[in-house]
Write an enzyme that holds these catalytic residues in place. Structure first.
Site, PDB file in Angstrom:
ATOM      1  N   GLY A 104      69.213  14.675 -34.442  1.00 36.38           N
ATOM      2  CA  GLY A 104      69.643  13.377 -33.940  1.00 36.38           C
ATOM      3  C   GLY A 104      70.567  13.455 -32.739  1.00 36.38           C
ATOM      4  O   GLY A 104      71.343  12.535 -32.473  1.00 36.38           O
ATOM      5  N   ASN A 147      52.332  11.380 -32.358  1.00 34.26           N
ATOM      6  CA  ASN A 147      52.500   9.938 -32.210  1.00 34.26           C
ATOM      7  C   ASN A 147      51.272   9.348 -31.548  1.00 34.26           C
ATOM      8  O   ASN A 147      50.567  10.034 -30.783  1.00 34.26           O
ATOM      9  CB  ASN A 147      53.755   9.608 -31.393  1.00 34.26           C
ATOM     10  CG  ASN A 147      54.368   8.271 -31.782  1.00 34.26           C
ATOM     11  OD1 ASN A 147      53.693   7.402 -32.335  1.00 34.26           O
ATOM     12  ND2 ASN A 147      55.640   8.102 -31.505  1.00 34.26           N
ATOM     13  N   GLU A 189      48.802   6.376 -25.339  1.00 33.20           N
ATOM     14  CA  GLU A 189      49.391   7.707 -25.376  1.00 33.20           C
ATOM     15  C   GLU A 189      49.109   8.387 -26.708  1.00 33.20           C
ATOM     16  O   GLU A 189      49.115   7.735 -27.756  1.00 33.20           O
ATOM     17  CB  GLU A 189      50.905   7.621 -25.142  1.00 33.20           C
ATOM     18  CG  GLU A 189      51.592   8.947 -24.912  1.00 33.20           C
ATOM     19  CD  GLU A 189      53.001   8.755 -24.339  1.00 33.20           C
ATOM     20  OE1 GLU A 189      53.137   7.994 -23.364  1.00 33.20           O
ATOM     21  OE2 GLU A 189      53.939   9.342 -24.893  1.00 33.20           O
ATOM     22  N   GLU A 243      54.784  16.664 -29.736  1.00 33.32           N
ATOM     23  CA  GLU A 243      56.088  16.998 -29.171  1.00 33.32           C
ATOM     24  C   GLU A 243      56.814  17.985 -30.079  1.00 33.32           C
ATOM     25  O   GLU A 243      56.963  17.739 -31.279  1.00 33.32           O
ATOM     26  CB  GLU A 243      56.943  15.738 -28.994  1.00 33.32           C
ATOM     27  CG  GLU A 243      56.423  14.780 -27.940  1.00 33.32           C
ATOM     28  CD  GLU A 243      57.338  13.584 -27.760  1.00 33.32           C
ATOM     29  OE1 GLU A 243      57.739  13.317 -26.606  1.00 33.32           O
ATOM     30  OE2 GLU A 243      57.647  12.915 -28.767  1.00 33.32           O
ATOM     31  N   GLU A 265      54.677   7.447 -35.612  1.00 32.33           N
ATOM     32  CA  GLU A 265      55.192   8.802 -35.666  1.00 32.33           C
ATOM     33  C   GLU A 265      54.988   9.457 -37.026  1.00 32.33           C
ATOM     34  O   GLU A 265      55.109   8.820 -38.057  1.00 32.33           O
ATOM     35  CB  GLU A 265      56.708   8.837 -35.367  1.00 32.33           C
ATOM     36  CG  GLU A 265      57.106   8.209 -34.057  1.00 32.33           C
ATOM     37  CD  GLU A 265      57.661   6.809 -34.247  1.00 32.33           C
ATOM     38  OE1 GLU A 265      57.123   6.074 -35.121  1.00 32.33           O
ATOM     39  OE2 GLU A 265      58.607   6.450 -33.545  1.00 32.33           O
ATOM     40  N   GLY A 312      55.190   2.383 -32.636  1.00 32.35           N
ATOM     41  CA  GLY A 312      54.834   3.800 -32.630  1.00 32.35           C
ATOM     42  C   GLY A 312      54.382   4.246 -34.011  1.00 32.35           C
ATOM     43  O   GLY A 312      54.773   3.678 -35.030  1.00 32.35           O
TER      44      GLY A 312
END
Length: 350
Positions: free
Chosen positions: A219, A139, A120, A124, A151, A149
């Site tokens: 968050g 990512n 992937e 985003e 990121e 990941g």
């Protein structure tokens, strides 16, 4: 944000913001006209509905698609083909007004075919609280390495809900580059030590909008407010350039050799010296998290990480920014630094 606007100088701050926005618009318009030599496609030539077709709207000429989010559902589209490496791009206009908790994504994936070892590449957009800068992240996943990941998170230097801006993903056997307009913001160069963590299996291209109230903005403290529905993300100037393959073919297609060679020879496959200057300035100014500097998560940086001393000084062991280290000194000095940085990125992006 990390450099809040002072209440005593609202007019100056607004003027500065407008000047920066105009400067970038001029640079971006120039870049789009001459930089990437690509052909655009209609929706019917390139994509099909992925979910919630009732929330997908097409323009009469089939060149623009609008993805809606309302209290019933989000929506998404998927490329009609799988690609063995490629250049994927779209001009996107984000939803306006209050968009906390909303995620708009433009990404590649093969999770539908390789459920447990998928690849992937993500861009985003994480919504915003009205009056604050939008945030977004990139990512990289390879071979199902979701626990590893890669990121990076950034702040926007413009309001992406006012106009369309081009977002692009280059994916070759040698490197991955993420672009905002024609400014490269991140490059991942393949390192043999990455092994399967480097995406290498055929992928589709996706565009989606959905409710991510649980985590996307502050968050999860700021939720989607459906009083402002529908939330609309607009996609146009669709580009899918790569070698079309059968995703379940276990033998790598030799038919892609010429296509991949042409891809790697394209102007957008190499970061020039001037473009690298733009990328460095962007990252110094707008990146607020990087996995490469997250020593709590990765005591030894992943093999593809190029540790830049000036960047490393900006980040805590958690990979987040160290308070106001980005613009040390007085408010006046911070504003001068911001003007110089923004002007330099715009100029070198041309």
């Amino acid at each position: 944000m990390h450099s809040p606007i002072e209440r005593k100088q609202p007019s100056f701050s607004l003027f500065l913001f407008l000047c920066i926005t105009i400067t970038f618009k001029i640079a971006i318009a120039f870049n789009i006209a001459i930089a990437f030599n690509v052909s655009t496609l209609t929706f019917g030539e390139s994509y099909s509905p992925l979910f919630s077709k009732f929330n997908i709207q097409l323009s009469p000429d089939d060149k623009t698609v609008r993805l809606l989010l309302n209290r019933f559902s989000g929506s998404g589209i998927i490329s009609s083909d799988y690609y063995n490496y490629g250049f994927f791009s779209a001009s996107i206009k984000m939803p306006s007004r209050y968009t906390a908790g909303i995620v708009v994504a433009f990404y590649t994936s093969n999770v539908d075919t390789f459920e447990y070892n998928h690849d992937e590449l993500d861009i985003e957009f994480l919504g915003n609280v009205q009056g604050k800068a939008w945030r977004f992240q990139t990512n990289v996943y390879g071979n199902g390495s979701v626990s590893r990941g890669r990121e990076e998170r950034y702040r926007m230097w413009f309001d992406p809900s006012k106009d369309s801006h081009r977002y692009s993903i280059l994916w070759t056997p040698k490197n991955i580059i993420f672009y905002v307009d024609e400014i490269p913001i991140r490059e991942v160069i393949r390192n043999e030590a990455m092994r399967g963590d480097y995406p290498s299996k055929p992928m589709s291209v996706y565009a989606t909008i959905w409710d991510a109230s649980s985590w996307a903005t502050n968050g999860g403290k700021k939720k989607v407010d459906y009083r402002y529905q529908p939330f609309i993300a607009e996609f146009k100037d669709l580009v899918l350039q790569g070698c079309v393959v059968d995703p379940v073919d276990q033998i790598p297609s030799s038919n892609c050799s010429d296509s991949n060679a042409a891809l790697m020879a394209a102007d957008f496959a190499t970061v020039s010296a001037e473009a690298r200057k733009s990328m460095r300035l962007f990252r110094q100014r707008y990146m607020y998290y990087s996995y490469c500097y997250d020593t709590l998560r990765y005591p030894v940086p992943p093999p593809e990480c190029l540790i830049v001393p000036s960047e490393r000084e900006m980040f805590k062991s958690s990979g987040g920014l160290k308070g106001k280290i980005r613009f040390g000194g007085s408010n006046r000095r911070r504003r001068r630094a911001k003007r110089r940085s923004d002007a330099a990125i715009a100029a070198s992006g041309r």
